[in-house]
Design a protein around this motif. Structure first.
Motif, PDB file in Angstrom:
ATOM      1  N   LEU A 221      -6.088   7.539  -0.462  1.00  0.00           N
ATOM      2  CA  LEU A 221      -6.514   6.409  -0.921  1.00  0.00           C
ATOM      3  C   LEU A 221      -7.764   5.639  -0.170  1.00  0.00           C
TER       4      LEU A 221
ATOM      5  N   LEU B  77      -4.475  -1.433  -5.694  1.00  0.00           N
ATOM      6  CA  LEU B  77      -3.307  -0.820  -5.559  1.00  0.00           C
ATOM      7  C   LEU B  77      -2.234  -1.960  -6.020  1.00  0.00           C
TER       8      LEU B  77
ATOM      9  N   ASP C 118       1.010  -1.145  -0.290  1.00  0.00           N
ATOM     10  CA  ASP C 118      -0.023  -0.065  -0.191  1.00  0.00           C
ATOM     11  C   ASP C 118       0.836   1.184   0.033  1.00  0.00           C
TER      12      ASP C 118
ATOM     13  N   THR D 170      -9.230   0.513  -3.244  1.00  0.00           N
ATOM     14  CA  THR D 170      -9.044  -0.923  -2.571  1.00  0.00           C
ATOM     15  C   THR D 170      -7.592  -1.340  -2.615  1.00  0.00           C
ATOM     16  N   ARG D 171      -7.331  -2.433  -1.744  1.00  0.00           N
ATOM     17  CA  ARG D 171      -6.029  -2.991  -1.552  1.00  0.00           C
ATOM     18  C   ARG D 171      -5.708  -3.686  -3.114  1.00  0.00           C
TER      19      ARG D 171
ATOM     20  N   THR E 190      -6.334   2.328   2.699  1.00  0.00           N
ATOM     21  CA  THR E 190      -7.280   1.907   1.825  1.00  0.00           C
ATOM     22  C   THR E 190      -8.641   2.012   2.216  1.00  0.00           C
ATOM     23  N   ARG E 191      -9.374   1.727   1.266  1.00  0.00           N
ATOM     24  CA  ARG E 191     -10.920   1.381   1.546  1.00  0.00           C
ATOM     25  C   ARG E 191     -11.037   0.048   2.733  1.00  0.00           C
TER      26      ARG E 191
END
Length: 470
Positions: A166, A174, A33, A170-171, A131-132
């Motif tokens: 971010l 990325l 991330d 989503t991870r 992230t989300r």
């Protein structure tokens, strides 16, 4: 990957996350991330009015691979032609000294460094790679811990000098970005350790929810956080206005218009109470402490009362409610609450705002089996002289503890039970009108009032937290 970069750029611009001319430091752990964040920030800064002032790596000294992580981050900085900053912290020492978890200690040390970097003008803000997915995990974590609307708002896009661009990514997205750009990253094996609650949520709870309830659970939780955040921001404006009307801050504390607080809607009254307690005491407060203050405010005061809260003490009289900063150590005081005494009707209940508790008395034809050291006991009603009173400990109090076979000073009982001087005044005592102690809540009954086979009617005495269902 142009689309992803554009999406992050739009979020930065629309949410006003980074001001024109700002110097940005990117927090770089070496994980996927943070590496993706570093790449995206470099791409965006090439066309933006702000610049990347450096990559910041913090060595927590927790992993055997920590040195290799630092070397990786330094190499990446060189490849992207960005200044490299490195800090080393002792997470274990802080955790041990403050009695907090390693996760909490690491978080605190990281944000102390972020603050210092901005205070020393190295940068205007620090961006992190939340992230989300992180947002969804945080919402669940706080829900499990009993957070209110503010906690359920999750991670905010900007909080002071910390920027999180971010949160809409989503991870998984990325990881695709890293692959497309050919950017390597490090894997932190501690993220797989399910002893850590957040990791259990990530690896067990979210997959369970995704499989059994909603495939889009990450987006659902992120949306809920967005709704809660908007509600919280509106409510905070209301709180600020209410505090301005009914609280007068001074150098050492605050005067509170208790009548005005009592008239507020409960949700607003709780937030006002939380803000005042934390502003004066300088420490976080919990739900029970907030309700305790409100209970005191709602209870008509016929005599002077003083009650301690984290970092503060409330002084209440019939004509004034004042919260003052209080740094006294509880073990140096006789009690953390002032003396109190209330009449308890039978049947009936009485609020004890000093303790945030309710004591009730209920006649019963059946004789339940209850422990004398519980929060609910049965006593013989035949030998009690009404009315009952609920009070706290007084010097000279004597009781015949159940099963002891003789009299004992209550002070000695507290010593035997390892109840500190500071806590003795917080133990509710029920006495009858002749002055005899019937029950020391949670500790013992007086032998005189124990239930025998000949008793056909008993009195159920119970202590509950305010708001607890009976």
């Amino acid at each position: 990957m142009v689309d992803l970069c554009q999406r992050v750029g739009v979020a930065v611009k629309e949410q006003g996350l980074i001001s024109q001319g700002s110097r940005v430091v990117v927090a770089l752990s070496g994980g996927g991330d943070s590496v993706a964040l570093a790449g995206l920030m470099c791409e965006l800064s090439a066309k933006a009015s702000w610049s990347v002032a450096g990559f910041l790596h913090i060595n927590h000294q927790l992993r055997a691979a920590a040195k290799k992580d630092a070397e990786f981050c330094r190499k990446l900085s060189d490849e992207l032609d960005v200044p490299f900053l490195i800090e080393k912290v002792d997470v274990v020492a802080m955790s041990r000294n403050l009695g907090i978890s390693l996760e909490q200690a690491g978080h605190r040390l990281r944000y102390e460094i972020f603050s210092r970097i901005c205070e020393h003008r190295v940068a205007d803000c620090v961006v992190t790679g939340h992230t989300r997915d992180d947002l969804a995990e945080t919402v669940l974590l706080r829900l499990i811990r009993g957070a209110g609307p503010r906690g359920l708002a999750g991670i905010r896009p900007r909080n002071g000098f910390v920027v999180r661009p971010l949160l809409d990514i989503t991870r998984k997205e990325l990881r695709h970005y890293l692959k497309a750009r050919g950017l390597p990253h490090r894997e932190d094996e501690t993220n797989e350790d399910t002893v850590v609650t957040r990791n259990r949520i990530r690896h067990s709870l979210i997959p369970f929810l995704r499989k059994n309830f909603s495939e889009g659970i990450i987006n659902v939780l992120a949306r809920e956080a967005s709704i809660a955040r908007a509600d919280d921001e509106w409510m905070e404006r209301e709180v600020d206005q209410a505090v301005g009307r009914i609280v007068c801050y001074g150098e050492e504390g605050a005067d509170i218009d208790s009548e005005a607080v009592a008239k507020l809607p409960l949700a607003l009254a709780r937030r006002v109470s939380k803000q005042v307690l934390e502003h004066v005491g300088g420490r976080p407060v919990n739900f029970d402490q907030i309700n305790r203050l409100l209970s005191l405010i709602h209870t008509s005061c016929r005599s002077d009362v003083s009650v301690d809260f984290p970092g503060s003490r409330l002084f209440q009289s019939p004509d004034r409610t004042q919260l003052v900063r209080w740094n006294g150590r509880s073990q140096d005081r006789t009690s953390v609450v002032s003396e109190f005494e209330y009449t308890l009707s039978v049947p009936g209940e009485i609020k004890v705002p000093e303790l945030g508790e309710v004591v009730s008395a209920t006649p019963s034809d059946c004789v339940p089996k209850l422990s004398a050291r519980g929060r609910t006991v049965a006593v013989s009603s035949e030998r009690i002289v009404l009315p009952l009173t609920v009070r706290n400990w007084r010097h000279g109090d004597v009781i015949r503890p159940l099963g002891l076979g003789g009299h004992k000073k209550l002070q000695d009982l507290f010593v035997d039970r390892k109840i500190s001087k500071a806590k003795r005044g917080t133990v509710p005592i029920v006495a009858d009108s002749s002055g005899r102690i019937v029950w020391v809540a949670g500790q013992t009954l007086d032998e005189e009032f124990r239930v025998t086979d000949s008793d056909r009617c008993v009195l159920i005495l119970k202590v509950m937290k305010l708001g607890e269902s009976s």
